[in-house]
Design a protein around this motif. Structure first.
Motif, PDB file in Angstrom:
ATOM      1  N   UNK A 103       0.852  -1.193   0.000  1.00  0.00           N
ATOM      2  CA  UNK A 103       0.000   0.000   0.000  1.00  0.00           C
ATOM      3  C   UNK A 103       0.884   1.238   0.000  1.00  0.00           C
ATOM      4  N   UNK A 104       0.510   2.212  -0.816  1.00  0.00           N
ATOM      5  CA  UNK A 104       1.394   3.335  -1.126  1.00  0.00           C
ATOM      6  C   UNK A 104       1.881   4.085   0.103  1.00  0.00           C
ATOM      7  N   UNK A 105       0.987   4.350   1.056  1.00  0.00           N
ATOM      8  CA  UNK A 105       1.386   5.167   2.204  1.00  0.00           C
ATOM      9  C   UNK A 105       2.457   4.487   3.039  1.00  0.00           C
ATOM     10  N   UNK A 106       2.232   3.230   3.373  1.00  0.00           N
ATOM     11  CA  UNK A 106       3.213   2.528   4.210  1.00  0.00           C
ATOM     12  C   UNK A 106       4.472   2.222   3.403  1.00  0.00           C
ATOM     13  N   UNK A 107       4.341   1.975   2.092  1.00  0.00           N
ATOM     14  CA  UNK A 107       5.502   1.722   1.251  1.00  0.00           C
ATOM     15  C   UNK A 107       6.368   2.971   1.135  1.00  0.00           C
ATOM     16  N   UNK A 108       5.746   4.136   1.003  1.00  0.00           N
ATOM     17  CA  UNK A 108       6.501   5.391   0.941  1.00  0.00           C
ATOM     18  C   UNK A 108       7.240   5.654   2.245  1.00  0.00           C
ATOM     19  N   UNK A 109       6.594   5.326   3.362  1.00  0.00           N
ATOM     20  CA  UNK A 109       7.243   5.515   4.653  1.00  0.00           C
ATOM     21  C   UNK A 109       8.440   4.572   4.809  1.00  0.00           C
ATOM     22  N   UNK A 110       8.308   3.356   4.292  1.00  0.00           N
ATOM     23  CA  UNK A 110       9.418   2.408   4.326  1.00  0.00           C
ATOM     24  C   UNK A 110      10.570   2.900   3.449  1.00  0.00           C
ATOM     25  N   UNK A 111      10.240   3.473   2.282  1.00  0.00           N
ATOM     26  CA  UNK A 111      11.276   4.022   1.405  1.00  0.00           C
ATOM     27  C   UNK A 111      12.050   5.146   2.096  1.00  0.00           C
ATOM     28  N   UNK A 112      11.312   6.025   2.745  1.00  0.00           N
ATOM     29  CA  UNK A 112      11.941   7.158   3.440  1.00  0.00           C
ATOM     30  C   UNK A 112      12.871   6.661   4.541  1.00  0.00           C
ATOM     31  N   UNK A 113      12.411   5.669   5.289  1.00  0.00           N
ATOM     32  CA  UNK A 113      13.220   5.132   6.382  1.00  0.00           C
ATOM     33  C   UNK A 113      14.439   4.399   5.851  1.00  0.00           C
ATOM     34  N   UNK A 114      14.262   3.651   4.767  1.00  0.00           N
ATOM     35  CA  UNK A 114      15.405   2.941   4.170  1.00  0.00           C
ATOM     36  C   UNK A 114      16.470   3.922   3.712  1.00  0.00           C
ATOM     37  N   UNK A 115      16.052   5.055   3.156  1.00  0.00           N
ATOM     38  CA  UNK A 115      17.008   6.075   2.724  1.00  0.00           C
ATOM     39  C   UNK A 115      17.733   6.686   3.919  1.00  0.00           C
ATOM     40  N   UNK A 116      16.983   7.038   4.972  1.00  0.00           N
ATOM     41  CA  UNK A 116      17.591   7.647   6.154  1.00  0.00           C
ATOM     42  C   UNK A 116      18.493   6.683   6.909  1.00  0.00           C
ATOM     43  N   UNK A 117      18.252   5.392   6.730  1.00  0.00           N
ATOM     44  CA  UNK A 117      19.048   4.374   7.429  1.00  0.00           C
ATOM     45  C   UNK A 117      19.860   3.549   6.439  1.00  0.00           C
ATOM     46  N   UNK A 118      20.298   4.170   5.361  1.00  0.00           N
ATOM     47  CA  UNK A 118      21.051   3.457   4.336  1.00  0.00           C
ATOM     48  C   UNK A 118      22.267   2.763   4.943  1.00  0.00           C
ATOM     49  N   UNK A 119      22.553   1.591   4.431  1.00  0.00           N
ATOM     50  CA  UNK A 119      23.558   0.715   5.045  1.00  0.00           C
ATOM     51  C   UNK A 119      24.894   1.384   5.341  1.00  0.00           C
ATOM     52  N   UNK A 120      25.481   2.144   4.404  1.00  0.00           N
ATOM     53  CA  UNK A 120      26.808   2.699   4.697  1.00  0.00           C
ATOM     54  C   UNK A 120      26.784   3.866   5.679  1.00  0.00           C
ATOM     55  N   UNK A 121      25.626   4.535   5.815  1.00  0.00           N
ATOM     56  CA  UNK A 121      25.576   5.763   6.604  1.00  0.00           C
ATOM     57  C   UNK A 121      24.841   5.638   7.929  1.00  0.00           C
ATOM     58  N   UNK A 122      24.091   4.563   8.121  1.00  0.00           N
ATOM     59  CA  UNK A 122      23.194   4.468   9.275  1.00  0.00           C
ATOM     60  C   UNK A 122      23.907   4.693  10.600  1.00  0.00           C
ATOM     61  N   UNK A 123      25.074   4.090  10.763  1.00  0.00           N
ATOM     62  CA  UNK A 123      25.776   4.228  12.042  1.00  0.00           C
ATOM     63  C   UNK A 123      26.341   5.630  12.240  1.00  0.00           C
ATOM     64  N   UNK A 124      26.571   6.348  11.135  1.00  0.00           N
ATOM     65  CA  UNK A 124      27.125   7.691  11.233  1.00  0.00           C
ATOM     66  C   UNK A 124      26.058   8.731  11.544  1.00  0.00           C
ATOM     67  N   UNK A 125      24.837   8.502  11.063  1.00  0.00           N
ATOM     68  CA  UNK A 125      23.748   9.473  11.252  1.00  0.00           C
ATOM     69  C   UNK A 125      22.633   8.896  12.116  1.00  0.00           C
TER      70      UNK A 125
END
Length: 472
Positions: A103-125
């Motif tokens: 569903x678009x709303x929850x999928x968009x929220x997952x996309x946003x979170x995946x970007x903010x917690x991207x694998x190489x940067x998550x521990x830094x930010x």
């Protein structure tokens, strides 16, 4: 581009008109960065924070030191933090979570979170960007899955598979798979834990929901952290559904209960779920991120080891000392390997470390003697320029050409504040209790001119968009 290539400015050129425009507007002077930025000698006067009456209820988001990357060679430059491109794949789901993740709303929220917690940067930010967004996602998911029922939480049997599916989907979209450890979040956070109220009807009988929704529907990102409205409304609602408010009114000492904080936090999770159910995803996420910013900017997230060598080298100095500054710089180089922090966190971290030095007998402002800036307490981008993140909610940005990146703030050299005492318990970054630094005058910037490399001018324009005030 021609302006950047030509060292000489012409009176009628667009370049000089823009330079004069930015020079004349004092609103932007405090964030102007030049090719050779000048130091602002004094940052803030540390003053007592307004009394909220709820000390300890808004602790900073935890970040596990186990996931912070280790850099064994402090003298070496960091590798570039971008471009980085995520690898995406289809996640393997448990099939036991009763929700449609497409569903678009929850999928968009997952996309946003995946970007903010991207694998190489998550521990830094993590402390500033990833964990606040992930915590918001958990609250919103909790409300989303209960929209078609009277419940505000997930049943225990659904919590584990749903939490597992969320992590799998985030990882498949480029997020760090260690987010639960990084952000100290568990599947039990979806269940309401020990809170006795877990359904709509009971919640609405106990809580003044109109007052709650009014307080949190639109959260003022500049005022909320210093004059809490939504935070107080959430805590009041949590106290009411926990049954503790009546005990407090009767002067019973509930603070001595061993699990009181956990008990109240479980009920606050239920309140967040109710808000997620009633507000739009965007409004809820914005509110939750602002509340997280209020929390993370109250405390320094860095770890300071005992600065015995710095104290020994700097205890009796009254003028610039090579041995003192060398020892201080070596110590701070270690701090710079921990994580990216915000400008407000940097103020607190600098004051905290300064108070440790004062306790050890270092009375002289060695920050000033050794040219220590606020940006020196955060990770150094490319090993050269300190990067401080904004104190307001920010996101990691993904671009198909440049990969993942984020916006640094305070590009000029703001002096690190030296504490006036060994204690910083009364420090506040709230106006009008604090004093902002004096703005640079036009005299200071009289020779700004055009920079042949275009750096100074570009930063001025960049600052116009990202840094309208010093701290916000």
């Amino acid at each position: 581009m021609g302006c950047f290539q030509d060292v000489n400015c012409h009176r009628g050129s667009l370049c000089c008109q823009l330079i004069l425009f930015f020079t004349w507007l004092p609103t932007f002077l405090d964030v102007t960065a030049q090719a050779e930025p000048r130091r602002i000698s004094s940052l803030v006067e540390l003053a007592k924070e307004p009394t909220s009456g709820e000390s300890g209820l808004f602790d900073p988001i935890e970040i596990s030191p186990a996931v912070i990357p280790k850099f064994p060679h402090p003298s070496e430059s960091f590798p570039p933090m971008y471009p980085i491109f995520p690898s995406k794949y289809e996640p393997v789901l448990t099939g036991k979570c009763p929700v449609n993740f497409s569903e678009s709303e929850i999928s968009n929220m997952l996309d946003k979170t995946a970007s903010d917690c991207s694998a190489p940067l998550a521990s830094l930010v993590g402390n500033v960007i990833c964990c606040p967004q992930f915590s918001s996602l958990i609250h919103i998911f909790q409300g989303f899955i209960s929209m078609k029922s009277n419940n505000l939480v997930l049943p225990n049997e659904a919590a584990d598979p749903c939490f597992s599916d969320i992590i799998s989907i985030l990882a498949s979209r480029g997020a760090n798979s260690s987010i639960p450890t990084l952000c100290s979040v568990k599947s039990s956070n979806l269940t309401g834990g020990s809170c006795p109220v877990k359904d709509d009807s009971t919640f609405e009988k106990i809580v003044n929901t109109s007052k709650l929704l009014e307080a949190c529907s639109t959260v003022d990102q500049l005022k909320e952290c210093c004059r809490p409205i939504c935070q107080h409304a959430i805590t009041d609602a949590a106290l009411q559904i926990s049954g503790r408010q009546m005990m407090i009114n009767n002067n019973e000492n509930v603070a001595q209960e061993v699990n009181y904080t956990d008990y109240l936090n479980d009920c606050k999770g239920v309140v967040y779920s109710y808000l997620s159910k009633k507000l739009s995803f965007e409004a809820a996420n914005t509110a939750f991120r602002i509340l997280s910013s209020c929390k993370v900017n109250k405390v320094c997230p860095l770890t300071f080891k005992e600065p015995s060598e710095v104290i020994a080298a700097c205890r009796n100095v009254a003028a610039p000392s090579p041995s003192c500054c060398s020892s201080l710089n070596t110590y701070i180089a270690g701090i710079q390997k921990q994580m990216l922090i915000t400008n407000k966190q940097a103020i607190i971290c600098a004051s905290l470390f300064g108070s440790m030095l004062r306790v050890g007998g270092v009375m002289t402002n060695i920050y000033e003697l050794c040219d220590v800036d606020l940006k020196d307490f955060s990770i150094q981008a490319y090993g050269q320029q300190g990067c401080l993140l904004r104190s307001l909610p920010a996101d990691v940005v993904f671009d198909n050409s440049s990969g993942f990146s984020f916006t640094c703030d305070l590009s000029d050299n703001i002096a690190a504040p030296w504490p006036s005492s060994t204690s910083i318990t009364s420090m506040s970054l709230c106006a009008p209790e604090m004093s902002l630094p004096a703005l640079p005058t036009s005299q200071t910037l009289k020779n700004i001119g055009c920079n042949s490399a275009g750096v100074g001018f570009l930063v001025i324009i960049f600052s116009f968009f990202i840094c309208s005030t010093l701290l916000y």
